[in-house]
Motif scaffolding. Sequence first.
Motif, PDB file in Angstrom:
ATOM      1  N   VAL A   1      -3.189  -4.375  23.667  1.00 17.65           N
ATOM      2  CA  VAL A   1      -4.049  -4.549  22.501  1.00 17.65           C
ATOM      3  C   VAL A   1      -5.377  -3.837  22.704  1.00 17.65           C
ATOM      4  CG1 VAL A   1      -5.427  -6.249  21.229  1.00 17.65           C
ATOM      5  CG2 VAL A   1      -3.007  -6.690  21.659  1.00 17.65           C
ATOM      6  N   LEU A   2      -5.979  -4.010  23.877  1.00 15.21           N
ATOM      7  CA  LEU A   2      -7.269  -3.379  24.145  1.00 15.21           C
ATOM      8  C   LEU A   2      -7.149  -1.856  24.213  1.00 15.21           C
ATOM      9  CD1 LEU A   2      -8.656  -5.896  26.792  1.00 15.21           C
ATOM     10  CD2 LEU A   2      -9.287  -5.723  24.390  1.00 15.21           C
ATOM     11  N   GLN A   3      -6.010  -1.362  24.668  1.00 15.18           N
ATOM     12  CA  GLN A   3      -5.792   0.080  24.691  1.00 15.18           C
ATOM     13  C   GLN A   3      -5.619   0.648  23.287  1.00 15.18           C
ATOM     14  OE1 GLN A   3      -2.493   1.000  27.275  1.00 15.18           O
ATOM     15  NE2 GLN A   3      -3.616   0.530  29.147  1.00 15.18           N
ATOM     16  N   LEU A   4      -5.000  -0.136  22.397  1.00 12.87           N
ATOM     17  CA  LEU A   4      -4.753   0.324  21.035  1.00 12.87           C
ATOM     18  C   LEU A   4      -6.004   0.302  20.162  1.00 12.87           C
ATOM     19  CD1 LEU A   4      -1.312  -1.410  20.297  1.00 12.87           C
ATOM     20  CD2 LEU A   4      -1.729   1.047  20.547  1.00 12.87           C
ATOM     21  N   ALA A   5      -7.036  -0.406  20.608  1.00 19.20           N
ATOM     22  CA  ALA A   5      -8.262  -0.503  19.805  1.00 19.20           C
ATOM     23  C   ALA A   5      -9.483  -0.208  20.673  1.00 19.20           C
ATOM     24  CB  ALA A   5      -8.370  -1.890  19.183  1.00 19.20           C
ATOM     25  N   PRO A   6      -9.573   0.997  21.219  1.00 15.08           N
ATOM     26  CA  PRO A   6     -10.711   1.313  22.099  1.00 15.08           C
ATOM     27  C   PRO A   6     -12.047   1.314  21.375  1.00 15.08           C
ATOM     28  CG  PRO A   6      -9.473   3.298  21.573  1.00 15.08           C
ATOM     29  CD  PRO A   6      -8.680   2.142  21.046  1.00 15.08           C
ATOM     30  N   ASP A   7     -12.023   1.520  20.042  1.00 22.42           N
ATOM     31  CA  ASP A   7     -13.271   1.545  19.296  1.00 22.42           C
ATOM     32  C   ASP A   7     -13.629   0.179  18.704  1.00 22.42           C
ATOM     33  OD1 ASP A   7     -11.042   1.663  17.725  1.00 22.42           O
ATOM     34  OD2 ASP A   7     -11.844   3.081  16.268  1.00 22.42           O
ATOM     35  N   ALA A   8     -12.850  -0.843  19.063  1.00 21.37           N
ATOM     36  CA  ALA A   8     -13.144  -2.209  18.592  1.00 21.37           C
ATOM     37  C   ALA A   8     -12.816  -3.202  19.693  1.00 21.37           C
ATOM     38  CB  ALA A   8     -12.341  -2.520  17.326  1.00 21.37           C
ATOM     39  N   PRO A   9     -13.425  -3.059  20.875  1.00 19.70           N
ATOM     40  CA  PRO A   9     -13.012  -3.886  22.009  1.00 19.70           C
ATOM     41  C   PRO A   9     -13.262  -5.373  21.821  1.00 19.70           C
ATOM     42  CG  PRO A   9     -15.016  -2.672  22.521  1.00 19.70           C
ATOM     43  CD  PRO A   9     -14.517  -2.133  21.222  1.00 19.70           C
ATOM     44  N   THR A  10     -14.441  -5.737  21.276  1.00 17.06           N
ATOM     45  CA  THR A  10     -14.743  -7.161  21.130  1.00 17.06           C
ATOM     46  C   THR A  10     -13.860  -7.805  20.084  1.00 17.06           C
ATOM     47  OG1 THR A  10     -17.038  -6.773  21.759  1.00 17.06           O
ATOM     48  CG2 THR A  10     -16.556  -8.833  20.656  1.00 17.06           C
TER      49      THR A  10
ATOM     50  N   SER B   1     -10.103  -0.586  12.116  1.00 13.92           N
ATOM     51  CA  SER B   1      -9.248  -0.176  13.235  1.00 13.92           C
ATOM     52  C   SER B   1      -8.251  -1.260  13.604  1.00 13.92           C
ATOM     53  CB  SER B   1     -10.102   0.176  14.458  1.00 13.92           C
ATOM     54  OG  SER B   1     -10.690  -0.983  15.013  1.00 13.92           O
ATOM     55  N   LEU B   2      -8.584  -2.506  13.288  1.00 10.82           N
ATOM     56  CA  LEU B   2      -7.678  -3.605  13.607  1.00 10.82           C
ATOM     57  C   LEU B   2      -6.540  -3.722  12.603  1.00 10.82           C
ATOM     58  CD1 LEU B   2     -10.291  -6.306  14.666  1.00 10.82           C
ATOM     59  CD2 LEU B   2      -8.811  -4.968  16.149  1.00 10.82           C
ATOM     60  N   GLY B   3      -6.594  -2.932  11.537  1.00 11.29           N
ATOM     61  CA  GLY B   3      -5.532  -2.969  10.548  1.00 11.29           C
ATOM     62  C   GLY B   3      -4.400  -2.011  10.832  1.00 11.29           C
ATOM     63  N   ARG B   4      -4.439  -1.335  11.968  1.00 13.01           N
ATOM     64  CA  ARG B   4      -3.373  -0.409  12.322  1.00 13.01           C
ATOM     65  C   ARG B   4      -2.063  -1.167  12.518  1.00 13.01           C
ATOM     66  NH1 ARG B   4      -7.229   2.238  16.939  1.00 13.01           N
ATOM     67  NH2 ARG B   4      -8.657   3.357  15.541  1.00 13.01           N
ATOM     68  N   PRO B   5      -0.967  -0.665  11.943  1.00 18.92           N
ATOM     69  CA  PRO B   5       0.318  -1.388  12.027  1.00 18.92           C
ATOM     70  C   PRO B   5       0.765  -1.672  13.453  1.00 18.92           C
ATOM     71  CG  PRO B   5       0.436   0.313  10.347  1.00 18.92           C
ATOM     72  CD  PRO B   5      -0.871   0.513  11.047  1.00 18.92           C
ATOM     73  N   ARG B   6       0.593  -0.688  14.363  1.00 17.47           N
ATOM     74  CA  ARG B   6       1.034  -0.915  15.745  1.00 17.47           C
ATOM     75  C   ARG B   6       0.262  -2.054  16.400  1.00 17.47           C
ATOM     76  NH1 ARG B   6       0.386   4.116  19.176  1.00 17.47           N
ATOM     77  NH2 ARG B   6       1.383   2.813  20.747  1.00 17.47           N
ATOM     78  N   LEU B   7      -1.036  -2.119  16.127  1.00 17.58           N
ATOM     79  CA  LEU B   7      -1.850  -3.185  16.704  1.00 17.58           C
ATOM     80  C   LEU B   7      -1.446  -4.541  16.149  1.00 17.58           C
ATOM     81  CD1 LEU B   7      -4.182  -4.113  18.473  1.00 17.58           C
ATOM     82  CD2 LEU B   7      -5.735  -3.611  16.583  1.00 17.58           C
ATOM     83  N   LEU B   8      -1.237  -4.603  14.837  1.00 16.03           N
ATOM     84  CA  LEU B   8      -0.840  -5.870  14.228  1.00 16.03           C
ATOM     85  C   LEU B   8       0.516  -6.332  14.744  1.00 16.03           C
ATOM     86  CD1 LEU B   8      -1.998  -5.245  10.546  1.00 16.03           C
ATOM     87  CD2 LEU B   8      -3.124  -6.642  12.288  1.00 16.03           C
ATOM     88  N   LEU B   9       1.456  -5.405  14.922  1.00  7.90           N
ATOM     89  CA  LEU B   9       2.769  -5.766  15.466  1.00  7.90           C
ATOM     90  C   LEU B   9       2.652  -6.265  16.908  1.00  7.90           C
ATOM     91  CD1 LEU B   9       5.235  -3.042  14.121  1.00  7.90           C
ATOM     92  CD2 LEU B   9       5.247  -5.491  13.632  1.00  7.90           C
ATOM     93  N   THR B  10       1.772  -5.628  17.673  1.00 10.16           N
ATOM     94  CA  THR B  10       1.565  -6.067  19.055  1.00 10.16           C
ATOM     95  C   THR B  10       1.005  -7.487  19.090  1.00 10.16           C
ATOM     96  OG1 THR B  10       1.103  -3.773  19.677  1.00 10.16           O
ATOM     97  CG2 THR B  10       0.491  -5.466  21.253  1.00 10.16           C
TER      98      THR B  10
END
Length: 382
Positions: free
Chosen positions: A314-323, A196-205
């Motif tokens: 960032v935390l909103q973009l990865a709700p299934d990987a909060p830690t 889930s952390l490999g999502r492009p939007r998350l990485l750009l953020t």
Amino acid sequence: MPFAVYVLGLAVFAQGTSEFMLSGLVSGIATDLEVSLPAAGLLTSAFAVGMVTGAPLTALLSRTWPPRRALLLFLSVFVAVHVIGALTPGYGVLLATRVVGALANAGFWAVALTTAIGLVEPHARARATAVVVGGVTVACVVGVPAGAALGALWGWRSAFWAVALVSVPALLALARAIPPGRPGTAVTGARRELRSLGRPRLLLTLLVMALVQGATFCTFSYLEPLVTRVTGFGDGWVPAVLALFGVGSFIGVTVAGRVAGTRPAALVGAGTTALVLGWAVLALTAGSPVAALVLVLLQGALAFATGTALITWVLQLAPDAPTMAGSFATAAFNVGAALGPWLGGLALAAGFGFRAPVWVSVLLAGAALALSAVLIRVRSRK
């Protein structure tokens, strides 16, 4: 806001003080331990590297632990290495304590962010994030100047003792304030979290966050030569100017805590735009004492308001990987904290003058603005 969230902010205050206080202690450390100034300066770099590499590793290690256990363990290690650092007669041991302390700090940050938002209702998550991040801003206002003052009065070791002593009340309070047991939400598999952390939007953020913090710490690290050799303030003004930046940053996280929860993208877009303009105006008007003071306050507020909004995003973009998302946000923050001063130092070494780090901040903030515009445009299409 639950009392436990403020306790987390207190612990982050102690750790933030430790991260940044060496800027006023390097000369004393170099003299006492009979090493060069660059070697003493490496203690700061070692902490930053430990934070960047340690955040994902410690988060992965502790992701299945009960939050209270993880927080108490990381903070206990942090206290212990500061006691060892205050007692050691050798540079090598002190360097090792900085790395281990950074690893513990990184792990604490990642768990603290997740714990704070888990203790409040969804509408209050941005405020909880702001309280935790606010510990760093209070460290800039109070902790770092106080550490420098202690070092001047009683030697650099007294600052290490002070950090350990301030951490003890937080340690005791955490043991009582954080609920026992595991988080209320189910623990996601490690592979799923990492995917889930490999999502492009998350990485750009995360990249935008690193650029914003790089711009911030590029100028912050070289405020002393800017205000003394360009603005014309005496050396006695330096702590006040640094504290003014910290006051601005505290205002910024407070405001962001009330806005970022519902409109993080809007705050990031407005913040990065204002940061580019503000750094450019500071570079052009640094010779004016009034302009310099106003802009130091304003840029501190803008930088940390935007940073808080980015963490929330960032935390909103990865709700299934909060830690793990919190750990990556911590790493991105510290990538910027290491990258900015390095680039600013290169600009100074190249002979571009004492305003050069501020112009580097303009370029870094400009890159952050361009990427955030892409992110906001993609978000608006969904």
